[in-house]
Every structure is written in structure tokens, then in C-alpha cells.
Design a protein around this motif. Structure first.
Motif, PDB file in Angstrom:
ATOM      1  N   LEU A 169       0.829  -1.194  -0.100  1.00  0.00           N
ATOM      2  CA  LEU A 169      -0.141   0.129  -0.052  1.00  0.00           C
ATOM      3  C   LEU A 169       0.898   1.096   0.034  1.00  0.00           C
ATOM      4  CD1 LEU A 169      -2.901   1.097   0.032  1.00  0.00           C
ATOM      5  CD2 LEU A 169      -2.791   1.150   2.639  1.00  0.00           C
ATOM      6  N   PHE A 170       1.817   1.354   0.777  1.00  0.00           N
ATOM      7  CA  PHE A 170       2.848   2.526   0.718  1.00  0.00           C
ATOM      8  C   PHE A 170       3.513   2.726  -0.608  1.00  0.00           C
ATOM      9  CE2 PHE A 170       7.350   4.058   1.283  1.00  0.00           C
ATOM     10  CZ  PHE A 170       6.874   5.236   1.612  1.00  0.00           C
ATOM     11  N   LEU A 171       3.773   1.565  -1.334  1.00  0.00           N
ATOM     12  CA  LEU A 171       4.675   1.601  -2.711  1.00  0.00           C
ATOM     13  C   LEU A 171       3.466   2.221  -3.659  1.00  0.00           C
ATOM     14  CD1 LEU A 171       6.693  -1.555  -2.660  1.00  0.00           C
ATOM     15  CD2 LEU A 171       7.511   0.829  -2.394  1.00  0.00           C
ATOM     16  N   TRP A 172       2.187   1.521  -3.343  1.00  0.00           N
ATOM     17  CA  TRP A 172       1.095   2.095  -4.283  1.00  0.00           C
ATOM     18  C   TRP A 172       1.082   3.754  -4.084  1.00  0.00           C
ATOM     19  CZ3 TRP A 172      -3.562   4.358  -3.181  1.00  0.00           C
ATOM     20  CH2 TRP A 172      -4.419   4.433  -4.325  1.00  0.00           C
ATOM     21  N   ILE A 173       0.795   4.128  -3.001  1.00  0.00           N
ATOM     22  CA  ILE A 173       0.651   5.722  -2.633  1.00  0.00           C
ATOM     23  C   ILE A 173       1.688   6.359  -3.134  1.00  0.00           C
ATOM     24  CG2 ILE A 173       0.510   7.304  -0.872  1.00  0.00           C
ATOM     25  CD1 ILE A 173      -0.970   5.276   1.001  1.00  0.00           C
ATOM     26  N   LEU A 174       3.021   5.952  -2.974  1.00  0.00           N
ATOM     27  CA  LEU A 174       4.261   6.608  -3.561  1.00  0.00           C
ATOM     28  C   LEU A 174       4.201   6.439  -4.967  1.00  0.00           C
ATOM     29  CD1 LEU A 174       6.871   7.718  -2.086  1.00  0.00           C
ATOM     30  CD2 LEU A 174       7.730   5.700  -2.940  1.00  0.00           C
ATOM     31  N   PHE A 175       3.701   5.390  -5.569  1.00  0.00           N
ATOM     32  CA  PHE A 175       3.471   5.359  -7.084  1.00  0.00           C
ATOM     33  C   PHE A 175       2.696   6.482  -7.511  1.00  0.00           C
ATOM     34  CE2 PHE A 175       1.358   3.774 -10.661  1.00  0.00           C
ATOM     35  CZ  PHE A 175       2.249   4.099 -11.870  1.00  0.00           C
ATOM     36  N   THR A 176       1.422   6.430  -6.817  1.00  0.00           N
ATOM     37  CA  THR A 176       0.298   7.293  -7.207  1.00  0.00           C
ATOM     38  C   THR A 176       0.744   8.810  -7.158  1.00  0.00           C
ATOM     39  OG1 THR A 176      -1.012   5.676  -6.688  1.00  0.00           O
ATOM     40  CG2 THR A 176      -2.131   7.917  -7.037  1.00  0.00           C
ATOM     41  N   GLY A 177       1.420   9.239  -6.303  1.00  0.00           N
ATOM     42  CA  GLY A 177       1.883  10.476  -5.976  1.00  0.00           C
ATOM     43  C   GLY A 177       2.846  10.827  -7.127  1.00  0.00           C
ATOM     44  N   PHE A 178       3.859   9.983  -7.370  1.00  0.00           N
ATOM     45  CA  PHE A 178       4.706  10.511  -8.366  1.00  0.00           C
ATOM     46  C   PHE A 178       4.112  10.302  -9.856  1.00  0.00           C
ATOM     47  CE2 PHE A 178       8.081   9.232  -5.593  1.00  0.00           C
ATOM     48  CZ  PHE A 178       8.779  10.299  -5.569  1.00  0.00           C
ATOM     49  N   TYR A 179       2.966   9.476 -10.069  1.00  0.00           N
ATOM     50  CA  TYR A 179       2.193   9.557 -11.268  1.00  0.00           C
ATOM     51  C   TYR A 179       1.620  10.716 -11.505  1.00  0.00           C
ATOM     52  CZ  TYR A 179      -1.139   7.891 -14.457  1.00  0.00           C
ATOM     53  OH  TYR A 179      -2.245   7.655 -15.538  1.00  0.00           O
ATOM     54  N   TYR A 180       0.658  11.386 -10.476  1.00  0.00           N
ATOM     55  CA  TYR A 180       0.103  12.612 -10.609  1.00  0.00           C
ATOM     56  C   TYR A 180       0.968  13.743 -10.607  1.00  0.00           C
ATOM     57  CZ  TYR A 180      -4.410  10.100  -9.981  1.00  0.00           C
ATOM     58  OH  TYR A 180      -5.427   9.514 -10.163  1.00  0.00           O
ATOM     59  N   LEU A 181       2.258  13.690  -9.919  1.00  0.00           N
ATOM     60  CA  LEU A 181       3.002  15.005 -10.425  1.00  0.00           C
ATOM     61  C   LEU A 181       3.849  14.727 -11.650  1.00  0.00           C
ATOM     62  CD1 LEU A 181       5.085  14.629  -6.912  1.00  0.00           C
ATOM     63  CD2 LEU A 181       3.770  16.709  -7.812  1.00  0.00           C
ATOM     64  N   TYR A 182       4.029  13.803 -12.150  1.00  0.00           N
ATOM     65  CA  TYR A 182       4.308  13.589 -13.618  1.00  0.00           C
ATOM     66  C   TYR A 182       3.347  14.379 -14.647  1.00  0.00           C
ATOM     67  CZ  TYR A 182       5.580  11.538 -18.195  1.00  0.00           C
ATOM     68  OH  TYR A 182       5.794  11.215 -19.490  1.00  0.00           O
ATOM     69  N   HIS A 183       2.138  13.605 -14.400  1.00  0.00           N
ATOM     70  CA  HIS A 183       1.109  14.263 -15.347  1.00  0.00           C
ATOM     71  C   HIS A 183       0.750  15.754 -15.227  1.00  0.00           C
ATOM     72  CE1 HIS A 183       0.123  10.732 -17.716  1.00  0.00           C
ATOM     73  NE2 HIS A 183       0.076   9.689 -16.413  1.00  0.00           N
ATOM     74  N   TYR A 184       0.860  15.939 -13.953  1.00  0.00           N
ATOM     75  CA  TYR A 184       0.742  17.551 -13.825  1.00  0.00           C
ATOM     76  C   TYR A 184       1.836  18.627 -14.268  1.00  0.00           C
ATOM     77  CZ  TYR A 184       0.791  22.024 -11.072  1.00  0.00           C
ATOM     78  OH  TYR A 184       0.742  23.545 -10.853  1.00  0.00           O
ATOM     79  N   PHE A 185       3.051  17.902 -14.211  1.00  0.00           N
ATOM     80  CA  PHE A 185       4.152  18.903 -14.900  1.00  0.00           C
ATOM     81  C   PHE A 185       4.363  18.470 -16.401  1.00  0.00           C
ATOM     82  CE2 PHE A 185       5.924  18.749 -10.470  1.00  0.00           C
ATOM     83  CZ  PHE A 185       5.942  20.086 -10.318  1.00  0.00           C
ATOM     84  N   LYS A 186       3.643  17.246 -16.785  1.00  0.00           N
ATOM     85  CA  LYS A 186       3.826  17.203 -18.247  1.00  0.00           C
ATOM     86  C   LYS A 186       2.787  18.097 -18.840  1.00  0.00           C
ATOM     87  CE  LYS A 186       2.711  13.500 -21.733  1.00  0.00           C
ATOM     88  NZ  LYS A 186       2.391  12.380 -21.780  1.00  0.00           N
ATOM     89  N   LYS A 187       1.491  18.288 -18.030  1.00  0.00           N
ATOM     90  CA  LYS A 187       0.659  19.390 -18.739  1.00  0.00           C
ATOM     91  C   LYS A 187       1.197  20.669 -18.665  1.00  0.00           C
ATOM     92  CE  LYS A 187      -3.504  16.706 -17.736  1.00  0.00           C
ATOM     93  NZ  LYS A 187      -4.827  16.736 -16.827  1.00  0.00           N
ATOM     94  N   LYS A 188       1.698  20.946 -17.470  1.00  0.00           N
ATOM     95  CA  LYS A 188       2.265  22.351 -17.313  1.00  0.00           C
ATOM     96  C   LYS A 188       3.390  22.836 -18.323  1.00  0.00           C
ATOM     97  CE  LYS A 188       2.961  25.315 -13.474  1.00  0.00           C
ATOM     98  NZ  LYS A 188       1.722  25.530 -13.038  1.00  0.00           N
ATOM     99  N   PHE A 189       4.152  22.018 -18.764  1.00  0.00           N
ATOM    100  CA  PHE A 189       5.386  22.205 -19.493  1.00  0.00           C
ATOM    101  C   PHE A 189       5.188  21.654 -20.886  1.00  0.00           C
ATOM    102  CE2 PHE A 189       7.573  21.823 -15.289  1.00  0.00           C
ATOM    103  CZ  PHE A 189       7.871  23.236 -15.470  1.00  0.00           C
TER     104      PHE A 189
END
Length: 190
Positions: A169-189
Motif C-alpha cells: 500500500l505504501f509503494l502504491w501511494i508513492l507510485f500514485t503520488g509520482f504518477y500524478y506529479l508527472y502528469h501535472y508537470f507534463k501538462k504544465k510544460f
């Protein structure tokens, strides 16, 4: 000490007017609340940044004023987390699985999640549910009392199932956080 709701509110009000510091904190918090409410229609970025600065100022002020207490509290917090990691509570485990079930329902009905994210969620949630059902089966088969933590965790399989569930569960939460950060910055840039 059992207090009714009215008594609890009375205790808070007595605290509120017991010292200058508590009155000052209440007035600053209330003024900040009023400013944020008034800013809802204007949506002024400067006001929002100042509000965030004031909140962080409160936190930094507490850290500076009560350094020894903050350090002691942080140590206690880390010890509680480590204690949970090595000897997880069955009640928290049940709540985690209820949280996972709600996330599974969200994943099933969400149109915003990508196919990749849904596949990751389904695989992680399936493994977690397998671990949870195995945990319940072993506890039932061995007639363990779920509230008798020392007896429950004498079985290495039960302890391993709970600990691996927490790790996954911890690894999934970590992955999900990085996944959403990646998509956030991908849209922004882009």
C-alpha cells in the motif's frame, strides 16, 4: 474522563479565554478565515499566497518556540510508525482495507483514470485483497483472537501478510503520488 459534547465545548471556551496567547491565536485565525471567505468571489492570488504564508508562519513559530517539545513529539511519532510497521494493529488493517475498497470502487467507475493507472490499481488492490482474505482465513483457521496482538503475530505467515500489505500500500501511494506529479508537470510544460 467522560465529558458530554456541551462540557467539551465549555472546556474549549474556558481555554480560549484563559490566556492572552490563546485569545491572540483565535483572533488571528478568525481574521484569516474572514479574509479567505471575503476573497472567494475575487479569487485574488496575493491573498491566497499571504494566507499560506501566515499558516506556515504559525507552524514555523511553533517549531521555533517549542523546539524541544517538537523534537520529542517527532521522535514519538516516528516510534509509533515503526511500531505499527513491525507490529501492525488489526483495527488499522481493517480500516486500510476499507480505504482500499473505496479506492477500488472509485477506480471502477472513474472515467478520468487512464487504462495504465486502472491496471496498476486493479493489480495492487487484487494482491491486497488476497493478502487480507488470507489473513482472515489463517486467523479463523487457527482460532486467533483478532484483538490479541501478541498471539496473532506469533504466526510468521500472519505477520508477513500484514506487513507486506502495508508495504504494498505504501509503494502504491508513492507510485500514485509520482504518477500524478508527472502528469501535472507534463501538462504544465507541454
Amino acid at each position: 474522563m467522560e465529558l458530554s459534547l456541551i462540557e467539551k465545548i465549555g472546556v474549549i471556551f474556558r481555554y480560549l479565554f484563559s490566556s492572552f496567547l490563546s485569545i491572540e491565536m483565535f483572533i488571528i485565525s478568525f481574521l484569516l478565515f474572514l479574509i479567505l471567505i471575503c476573497d472567494l468571489k475575487k479569487n485574488n492570488r496575493i491573498v491566497q499566497v499571504i494566507a499560506i504564508g501566515v499558516y506556515f508562519g504559525f507552524i514555523i513559530g511553533i517549531f521555533i518556540s517549542y523546539t524541544a517539545y517538537v523534537r520529542n513529539s517527532f521522535d514519538s511519532f516516528v516510534k509509533a510508525i515503526m511500531n505499527y510497521i513491525y507490529f501492525p494493529s488489526t483495527i488499522v488493517y481493517f480500516f486500510i482495507m476499507m480505504f482500499v475498497a473505496m479506492l477500488l470502487l472509485y477506480t471502477l467507475f472513474s472515467k478520468r483514470l487512464s487504462v495504465f493507472k486502472k491496471i496498476v490499481n486493479y493489480s495492487v488492490f487484487s494482491i491486497l485483497f488476497f493478502f487480507f482474505m488470507s489473513f482472515l482465513t489463517l486467523a479463523s483457521y487457527n482460532s486467533y483472537d483478532l484483538m490479541d496482538i501478541p498471539t496473532l503475530y506469533e504466526n510468521d505467515t500472519v505477520l508477513s501478510l500484514v506487513q507486506l500489505s502495508n508495504l504494498l500500500l505504501f509503494l502504491w501511494i508513492l507510485f500514485t503520488g509520482f504518477y500524478y506529479l508527472y502528469h501535472y508537470f507534463k501538462k504544465k510544460f507541454d
